[in-house]
Write a protein that holds these residues in place. Structure first.
Motif, mmCIF file in Angstrom:
data_model
loop_
_atom_site.group_PDB
_atom_site.id
_atom_site.type_symbol
_atom_site.label_atom_id
_atom_site.label_comp_id
_atom_site.label_asym_id
_atom_site.label_seq_id
_atom_site.Cartn_x
_atom_site.Cartn_y
_atom_site.Cartn_z
ATOM 1 N N SER A 90 0.848 -1.199 0.000
ATOM 2 C CA SER A 90 0.000 0.000 0.000
ATOM 3 C C SER A 90 0.879 1.243 0.000
ATOM 4 O O SER A 90 2.113 1.162 0.151
ATOM 5 C CB SER A 90 -0.895 0.009 1.238
ATOM 6 O OG SER A 90 -0.106 0.200 2.409
ATOM 7 N N ALA A 91 0.253 2.403 -0.131
ATOM 8 C CA ALA A 91 0.989 3.664 -0.091
ATOM 9 C C ALA A 91 1.738 3.794 1.231
ATOM 10 O O ALA A 91 2.935 4.133 1.258
ATOM 11 C CB ALA A 91 0.024 4.830 -0.279
ATOM 12 N N LEU A 122 -4.038 11.048 -0.320
ATOM 13 C CA LEU A 122 -4.102 9.582 -0.317
ATOM 14 C C LEU A 122 -4.431 9.036 1.066
ATOM 15 O O LEU A 122 -4.178 7.865 1.358
ATOM 16 C CB LEU A 122 -2.758 8.992 -0.785
ATOM 17 C CG LEU A 122 -2.347 9.300 -2.230
ATOM 18 C CD1 LEU A 122 -0.918 8.844 -2.472
ATOM 19 C CD2 LEU A 122 -3.293 8.650 -3.224
ATOM 20 N N LYS A 123 -5.023 9.841 1.906
ATOM 21 C CA LYS A 123 -5.255 9.484 3.314
ATOM 22 C C LYS A 123 -6.046 8.188 3.472
ATOM 23 O O LYS A 123 -5.702 7.338 4.287
ATOM 24 C CB LYS A 123 -5.981 10.635 4.014
ATOM 25 C CG LYS A 123 -6.293 10.372 5.471
ATOM 26 C CD LYS A 123 -7.041 11.550 6.085
ATOM 27 C CE LYS A 123 -7.407 11.273 7.537
ATOM 28 N NZ LYS A 123 -8.160 12.397 8.144
ATOM 29 N N ASN A 124 -7.100 8.016 2.707
ATOM 30 C CA ASN A 124 -7.991 6.865 2.895
ATOM 31 C C ASN A 124 -7.822 5.793 1.817
ATOM 32 O O ASN A 124 -8.731 4.991 1.580
ATOM 33 C CB ASN A 124 -9.445 7.346 2.934
ATOM 34 C CG ASN A 124 -9.701 8.283 4.098
ATOM 35 O OD1 ASN A 124 -9.277 8.015 5.227
ATOM 36 N ND2 ASN A 124 -10.383 9.403 3.829
ATOM 37 N N VAL A 125 -6.674 5.779 1.152
ATOM 38 C CA VAL A 125 -6.420 4.803 0.085
ATOM 39 C C VAL A 125 -5.639 3.627 0.668
ATOM 40 O O VAL A 125 -4.502 3.784 1.115
ATOM 41 C CB VAL A 125 -5.630 5.441 -1.075
ATOM 42 C CG1 VAL A 125 -5.340 4.396 -2.145
ATOM 43 C CG2 VAL A 125 -6.403 6.613 -1.669
ATOM 44 N N ASP A 126 -6.241 2.428 0.663
ATOM 45 C CA ASP A 126 -5.608 1.252 1.264
ATOM 46 C C ASP A 126 -5.206 0.183 0.252
ATOM 47 O O ASP A 126 -4.559 -0.796 0.614
ATOM 48 C CB ASP A 126 -6.551 0.617 2.295
ATOM 49 C CG ASP A 126 -6.777 1.516 3.501
ATOM 50 O OD1 ASP A 126 -5.818 2.199 3.909
ATOM 51 O OD2 ASP A 126 -7.903 1.542 4.023
ATOM 52 N N LYS A 127 -5.587 0.334 -1.003
ATOM 53 C CA LYS A 127 -5.293 -0.712 -1.985
ATOM 54 C C LYS A 127 -3.811 -0.721 -2.359
ATOM 55 O O LYS A 127 -3.095 0.278 -2.151
ATOM 56 C CB LYS A 127 -6.154 -0.526 -3.228
ATOM 57 C CG LYS A 127 -5.941 0.794 -3.959
ATOM 58 C CD LYS A 127 -6.938 0.920 -5.107
ATOM 59 C CE LYS A 127 -6.814 2.260 -5.831
ATOM 60 N NZ LYS A 127 -7.799 2.394 -6.911
ATOM 61 N N PHE A 132 -2.943 1.429 -8.457
ATOM 62 C CA PHE A 132 -3.069 2.891 -8.521
ATOM 63 C C PHE A 132 -3.172 3.362 -9.967
ATOM 64 O O PHE A 132 -2.546 2.802 -10.871
ATOM 65 C CB PHE A 132 -1.853 3.558 -7.885
ATOM 66 C CG PHE A 132 -1.868 3.598 -6.384
ATOM 67 C CD1 PHE A 132 -2.762 2.836 -5.646
ATOM 68 C CD2 PHE A 132 -0.965 4.403 -5.694
ATOM 69 C CE1 PHE A 132 -2.760 2.869 -4.266
ATOM 70 C CE2 PHE A 132 -0.958 4.452 -4.322
ATOM 71 C CZ PHE A 132 -1.859 3.686 -3.599
ATOM 72 N N SER A 133 -3.916 4.434 -10.160
ATOM 73 C CA SER A 133 -3.897 5.143 -11.444
ATOM 74 C C SER A 133 -2.581 5.906 -11.545
ATOM 75 O O SER A 133 -1.839 6.051 -10.558
ATOM 76 C CB SER A 133 -5.067 6.127 -11.516
ATOM 77 O OG SER A 133 -4.891 7.173 -10.571
ATOM 78 N N ARG A 134 -2.284 6.415 -12.735
ATOM 79 C CA ARG A 134 -1.046 7.197 -12.912
ATOM 80 C C ARG A 134 -1.048 8.419 -11.994
ATOM 81 O O ARG A 134 -0.034 8.763 -11.390
ATOM 82 C CB ARG A 134 -0.900 7.634 -14.374
ATOM 83 C CG ARG A 134 0.372 8.420 -14.638
ATOM 84 C CD ARG A 134 0.572 8.725 -16.112
ATOM 85 N NE ARG A 134 1.740 9.542 -16.333
ATOM 86 C CZ ARG A 134 2.983 9.087 -16.417
ATOM 87 N NH1 ARG A 134 3.212 7.800 -16.289
ATOM 88 N NH2 ARG A 134 3.995 9.907 -16.628
ATOM 89 N N GLY A 135 -2.189 9.067 -11.889
ATOM 90 C CA GLY A 135 -2.288 10.244 -11.028
ATOM 91 C C GLY A 135 -2.021 9.908 -9.572
ATOM 92 O O GLY A 135 -1.358 10.670 -8.859
#
Length: 301
Positions: A90-91, A122-127, A132-135
């Motif tokens: 993850s991030a 990206l606070k709530n991004v867990d994947k 991820f997209s390029r952005g």
């Protein structure tokens, strides 16, 4: 803060970067612009200690990069054009792994990562990063570039793949970092982006520096010995002007466009006021960064 002396890189007998001299002061945001293949990424690679110069030198805070690459890497942040991460992490996990290289303690590391993930949207991004997209990868790359709270930040095409909201956020982050005294050097082919966030620019073409300085400095260099345009709007009828500095003029009912050899705004204003004309607008029409870029690069090739 960033300085080069005849910096050169040769690949297969071709000079990708040809004896360039750059000087960027502390706290400046410098836009490094040029056509594809001009040498932008190679230059940033040498400044970041990732590519060894063929000739010349480059310095960060008067520390020679090639002789002190580890020390330099602790001082800088870098977002490459093709940013990559561990796709199965993850991030947060990616940043946690990278934080170990800077010697950040666990508590300090977690606090910094939480702050940066929110900062980059990206606070709530867990994947996993592989989804991820390029952005999103660009956002994570920006967080990584800020992980060690660097004094100098290098960004290579940082807004590639960002949506409009991401671009606005990027501008905000750059301005905030500059306000903290960070020195930022970034390449971009999006000239409007450079004009929005930079206070100095450096244009490179075919491995050589064509021009550099503040936007006003570069405009003045380009205007040297070249006619400029003055736009006028008045209340009522626009009278014919007689100043000898006017090369030619186009008149309408309440406006005029003058082509002049030098800035005669004050003289024009004085003539209009003496004629009893009320001025609504009187200004020198500045060239956009795109105009400057086309003039300095493509029209010289």
């Amino acid at each position: 803060m960033i300085r080069t002396e005849s910096l050169t890189k040769v690949y297969n007998k071709v000079k990708a970067v040809d004896s360039i001299d750059i000087n960027i002061e502390k706290g400046q945001v410098c836009g490094f612009v040029g056509p594809n293949g001009a040498g932008k990424t190679t230059t940033i690679g040498m400044l970041a200690g990732l590519i060894e110069p063929t000739g010349g030198k480059c310095f960060i805070k008067d520390i020679e990069v090639a002789r002190n690459p580890i020390q330099i890497k602790r001082m800088i942040g870098y977002l490459p054009e093709g940013v990559g991460f561990y796709s199965n992490l993850s991030a947060r996990q990616n940043l946690r792994y990278l934080a170990k290289f800077y010697g950040l303690k666990d508590a300090e590391s977690e606090a910094r990562i939480t702050e940066l993930l929110e900062y980059a949207g990206l606070k709530n991004v867990d994947k996993p990063a592989g989804a991820f997209s390029r952005g999103m990868r660009q956002r994570l790359g920006l967080a990584r570039a800020l992980l060690n709270d660097p004094e100098v930040i290098f960004l290579d095409e940082p807004t590639n793949g960002l949506d409009p909201e991401g671009v606005i956020q990027f501008r905000k982050i750059i301005k905030e970092q500059a306000a903290k005294g960070k020195t930022i050097f970034f390449s971009s082919h999006i000239l409007d982006e450079v004009e929005h966030v930079c206070n100095t620019i450096c244009i490179i073409s075919k491995g050589k520096i064509v021009t550099q300085g503040s936007l006003d400095d570069v405009r003045n260099k380009m205007h040297k010995d070249k006619p400029m345009t003055i736009k006028i709007k008045v209340i009522g009828m626009m009278p014919k002007l007689t100043d000898p500095g006017i090369i030619d003029a186009t008149y309408n009912d309440g406006s005029a466009t003058l082509r002049v050899q030098s800035d005669i705004v004050n003289e024009v204003a004085s003539e209009l006021m003496k004629s009893g004309v009320r001025i609504r607008e009187l200004k020198v029409e500045e060239e956009s960064l795109e105009d400057i870029f086309l003039e300095t690069v493509y029209r010289r090739e």
